[in-house]
Write a protein that holds these residues in place. Structure first.
Motif, PDB file in Angstrom:
ATOM      1  N   LEU A  80      32.448  37.422  29.653  1.00  0.00           N
ATOM      2  CA  LEU A  80      31.332  36.836  30.294  1.00  0.00           C
ATOM      3  C   LEU A  80      31.416  36.703  31.784  1.00  0.00           C
ATOM      4  O   LEU A  80      30.423  36.872  32.484  1.00  0.00           O
ATOM      5  CB  LEU A  80      30.987  35.480  29.797  1.00  0.00           C
ATOM      6  N   LEU A  81      32.638  36.625  32.131  1.00  0.00           N
ATOM      7  CA  LEU A  81      33.071  36.268  33.648  1.00  0.00           C
ATOM      8  C   LEU A  81      33.533  37.725  34.351  1.00  0.00           C
ATOM      9  O   LEU A  81      33.973  37.759  35.403  1.00  0.00           O
ATOM     10  CB  LEU A  81      34.061  35.226  33.883  1.00  0.00           C
ATOM     11  N   ARG A  82      33.340  38.793  33.606  1.00  0.00           N
ATOM     12  CA  ARG A  82      34.176  40.147  34.050  1.00  0.00           C
ATOM     13  C   ARG A  82      33.772  40.321  35.321  1.00  0.00           C
ATOM     14  O   ARG A  82      34.373  40.912  36.258  1.00  0.00           O
ATOM     15  CB  ARG A  82      33.757  41.032  32.949  1.00  0.00           C
ATOM     16  N   ALA A  87      34.649  40.930  40.898  1.00  0.00           N
ATOM     17  CA  ALA A  87      34.331  40.819  42.330  1.00  0.00           C
ATOM     18  C   ALA A  87      35.244  40.267  43.517  1.00  0.00           C
ATOM     19  O   ALA A  87      35.246  40.641  44.613  1.00  0.00           O
ATOM     20  CB  ALA A  87      32.933  39.981  42.602  1.00  0.00           C
ATOM     21  N   VAL A  88      36.303  39.737  43.054  1.00  0.00           N
ATOM     22  CA  VAL A  88      37.454  39.248  43.876  1.00  0.00           C
ATOM     23  C   VAL A  88      38.302  40.265  44.633  1.00  0.00           C
ATOM     24  O   VAL A  88      38.128  41.404  44.028  1.00  0.00           O
ATOM     25  CB  VAL A  88      38.580  38.406  43.259  1.00  0.00           C
ATOM     26  N   LYS A  89      38.544  39.981  45.710  1.00  0.00           N
ATOM     27  CA  LYS A  89      39.164  40.996  46.491  1.00  0.00           C
ATOM     28  C   LYS A  89      40.603  41.458  46.248  1.00  0.00           C
ATOM     29  O   LYS A  89      41.060  42.455  46.313  1.00  0.00           O
ATOM     30  CB  LYS A  89      39.154  40.848  48.061  1.00  0.00           C
ATOM     31  N   SER A  90      41.118  40.752  45.473  1.00  0.00           N
ATOM     32  CA  SER A  90      42.746  40.764  45.174  1.00  0.00           C
ATOM     33  C   SER A  90      42.642  41.685  43.795  1.00  0.00           C
ATOM     34  O   SER A  90      42.401  41.255  42.661  1.00  0.00           O
ATOM     35  CB  SER A  90      43.382  39.499  44.716  1.00  0.00           C
ATOM     36  N   PRO A  91      43.391  42.869  43.958  1.00  0.00           N
ATOM     37  CA  PRO A  91      43.772  43.662  43.198  1.00  0.00           C
ATOM     38  C   PRO A  91      44.623  43.129  41.892  1.00  0.00           C
ATOM     39  O   PRO A  91      44.551  43.201  40.679  1.00  0.00           O
ATOM     40  CB  PRO A  91      44.365  44.948  43.482  1.00  0.00           C
ATOM     41  N   LEU A  92      45.406  42.057  42.395  1.00  0.00           N
ATOM     42  CA  LEU A  92      46.461  41.559  41.349  1.00  0.00           C
ATOM     43  C   LEU A  92      45.424  40.585  40.493  1.00  0.00           C
ATOM     44  O   LEU A  92      45.857  40.486  39.219  1.00  0.00           O
ATOM     45  CB  LEU A  92      47.352  40.586  42.080  1.00  0.00           C
ATOM     46  N   LEU A  93      44.640  39.748  40.967  1.00  0.00           N
ATOM     47  CA  LEU A  93      43.634  38.996  40.327  1.00  0.00           C
ATOM     48  C   LEU A  93      42.891  39.736  39.307  1.00  0.00           C
ATOM     49  O   LEU A  93      42.606  39.399  38.165  1.00  0.00           O
ATOM     50  CB  LEU A  93      42.966  38.048  41.117  1.00  0.00           C
ATOM     51  N   MET A 152      36.685  48.300  25.105  1.00  0.00           N
ATOM     52  CA  MET A 152      36.402  49.553  25.844  1.00  0.00           C
ATOM     53  C   MET A 152      34.888  49.807  26.215  1.00  0.00           C
ATOM     54  O   MET A 152      34.859  50.457  27.137  1.00  0.00           O
ATOM     55  CB  MET A 152      36.887  50.559  24.406  1.00  0.00           C
ATOM     56  N   LYS A 153      33.959  49.276  25.593  1.00  0.00           N
ATOM     57  CA  LYS A 153      32.694  49.650  26.002  1.00  0.00           C
ATOM     58  C   LYS A 153      32.108  48.356  27.126  1.00  0.00           C
ATOM     59  O   LYS A 153      31.050  48.658  27.915  1.00  0.00           O
ATOM     60  CB  LYS A 153      31.817  49.520  24.636  1.00  0.00           C
ATOM     61  N   ILE A 154      32.664  47.249  27.239  1.00  0.00           N
ATOM     62  CA  ILE A 154      31.846  46.176  28.039  1.00  0.00           C
ATOM     63  C   ILE A 154      32.943  45.860  29.142  1.00  0.00           C
ATOM     64  O   ILE A 154      32.758  46.096  30.360  1.00  0.00           O
ATOM     65  CB  ILE A 154      31.881  45.166  27.322  1.00  0.00           C
ATOM     66  N   GLN A 155      34.146  45.623  28.943  1.00  0.00           N
ATOM     67  CA  GLN A 155      35.139  45.436  29.779  1.00  0.00           C
ATOM     68  C   GLN A 155      35.722  46.340  30.815  1.00  0.00           C
ATOM     69  O   GLN A 155      35.853  46.583  31.902  1.00  0.00           O
ATOM     70  CB  GLN A 155      36.378  44.553  29.257  1.00  0.00           C
ATOM     71  N   TYR A 156      36.391  47.414  29.875  1.00  0.00           N
ATOM     72  CA  TYR A 156      36.958  48.665  30.384  1.00  0.00           C
ATOM     73  C   TYR A 156      35.941  49.464  31.660  1.00  0.00           C
ATOM     74  O   TYR A 156      36.428  49.421  32.832  1.00  0.00           O
ATOM     75  CB  TYR A 156      37.327  49.729  29.548  1.00  0.00           C
ATOM     76  N   PRO A 157      34.534  49.678  31.373  1.00  0.00           N
ATOM     77  CA  PRO A 157      33.894  50.168  32.735  1.00  0.00           C
ATOM     78  C   PRO A 157      33.903  49.356  33.778  1.00  0.00           C
ATOM     79  O   PRO A 157      33.851  49.955  34.923  1.00  0.00           O
ATOM     80  CB  PRO A 157      32.595  50.354  31.965  1.00  0.00           C
ATOM     81  N   THR A 160      37.407  49.447  35.602  1.00  0.00           N
ATOM     82  CA  THR A 160      37.604  50.604  36.126  1.00  0.00           C
ATOM     83  C   THR A 160      36.833  50.832  37.443  1.00  0.00           C
ATOM     84  O   THR A 160      37.526  51.411  38.331  1.00  0.00           O
ATOM     85  CB  THR A 160      37.307  51.863  34.974  1.00  0.00           C
ATOM     86  N   GLU A 161      35.474  50.662  37.393  1.00  0.00           N
ATOM     87  CA  GLU A 161      34.865  50.689  38.587  1.00  0.00           C
ATOM     88  C   GLU A 161      35.299  49.759  39.708  1.00  0.00           C
ATOM     89  O   GLU A 161      35.425  50.195  40.906  1.00  0.00           O
ATOM     90  CB  GLU A 161      33.367  50.307  38.510  1.00  0.00           C
ATOM     91  N   ALA A 162      35.843  48.475  39.439  1.00  0.00           N
ATOM     92  CA  ALA A 162      36.438  47.469  40.372  1.00  0.00           C
ATOM     93  C   ALA A 162      37.678  48.086  40.979  1.00  0.00           C
ATOM     94  O   ALA A 162      38.150  47.759  42.096  1.00  0.00           O
ATOM     95  CB  ALA A 162      36.848  46.276  39.589  1.00  0.00           C
ATOM     96  N   PHE A 163      38.565  48.816  40.191  1.00  0.00           N
ATOM     97  CA  PHE A 163      39.746  49.415  40.623  1.00  0.00           C
ATOM     98  C   PHE A 163      39.544  50.608  41.336  1.00  0.00           C
ATOM     99  O   PHE A 163      40.732  51.403  41.846  1.00  0.00           O
ATOM    100  CB  PHE A 163      40.777  49.549  39.596  1.00  0.00           C
TER     101      PHE A 163
END
Length: 168
Positions: A80-82, A87-93, A152-157, A160-163
């Motif tokens: 739910l918080l994906r 949206a955070v700037k830190s790639p580590l987070l 795979m269908k909700i989290q991954y996309p 992937t876009e965030a990275f």
């Protein structure tokens, strides 16, 4: 920080979060029922020990079920918080969010369907006092498939876009 370093650190964070939530749920159950004995640190993790003689079979079942329920809830909260996590700037987070959501959604269903057959015991010993083992394994198997689809269908996309624009 390199991509590999970020991945390894994120996996470590995910495992620590998993243990805190899973074993923390056992710990809270044991405390609220006055049966907490001690915390055992073992090679593969942590275990909450209770005074077994002070628990009925159904109480032990709920004690053992508390961990998997807590991790499942935590996993779906992360789903739910994906968008906020991404949206955070830190790639580590972001990486911690991805690997932690995988750990929360996959580890307990995987354990309850496959791993407990190999290593035995653990939470399944108590849960089967409430629900027959084959039914637990079937439910966990369904959850494993559903959670894999969610990843795979909700989290991954979203992750992937965030990275996409992260360097290194």
């Amino acid at each position: 920080m390199t991509k590999k370093s970020r991945q390894y650190l994120s996996i470590l964070v995910a495992m620590i979060c998993y243990y805190i939530i899973h074993e923390g749920a056992h710990f809270l159950y044991a405390l609220t029922h006055g049966v907490f004995k001690n915390i055992n640190f073992m090679i593969l993790g942590v275990q909450i020990d209770v005074f077994r003689d002070q628990l009925g079979d159904s109480q032990l079942g709920w004690f053992c079920l508390a961990g998997p329920i807590a991790t499942l809830i935590a996993g779906y909260v992360l789903v739910l918080l994906r968008k906020k996590i991404c949206a955070v700037k830190s790639p580590l987070l972001k990486a911690c969010g991805w690997y932690t959501s995988m750990a929360m959604l996959m580890l307990d269903p995987l354990y309850l369907t496959v791993i407990n057959r190999i290593v035995g015991g653990g939470d399944m010993n108590g849960i089967k006092l409430l629900i027959p083992e084959n039914i637990v394994m079937t439910i966990a198997g369904v959850l494993l498939v559903v959670n894999l689809i969610v990843l795979m269908k909700i989290q991954y996309p979203v992750f992937t876009e965030a990275f996409r624009d992260v360097k290194n």
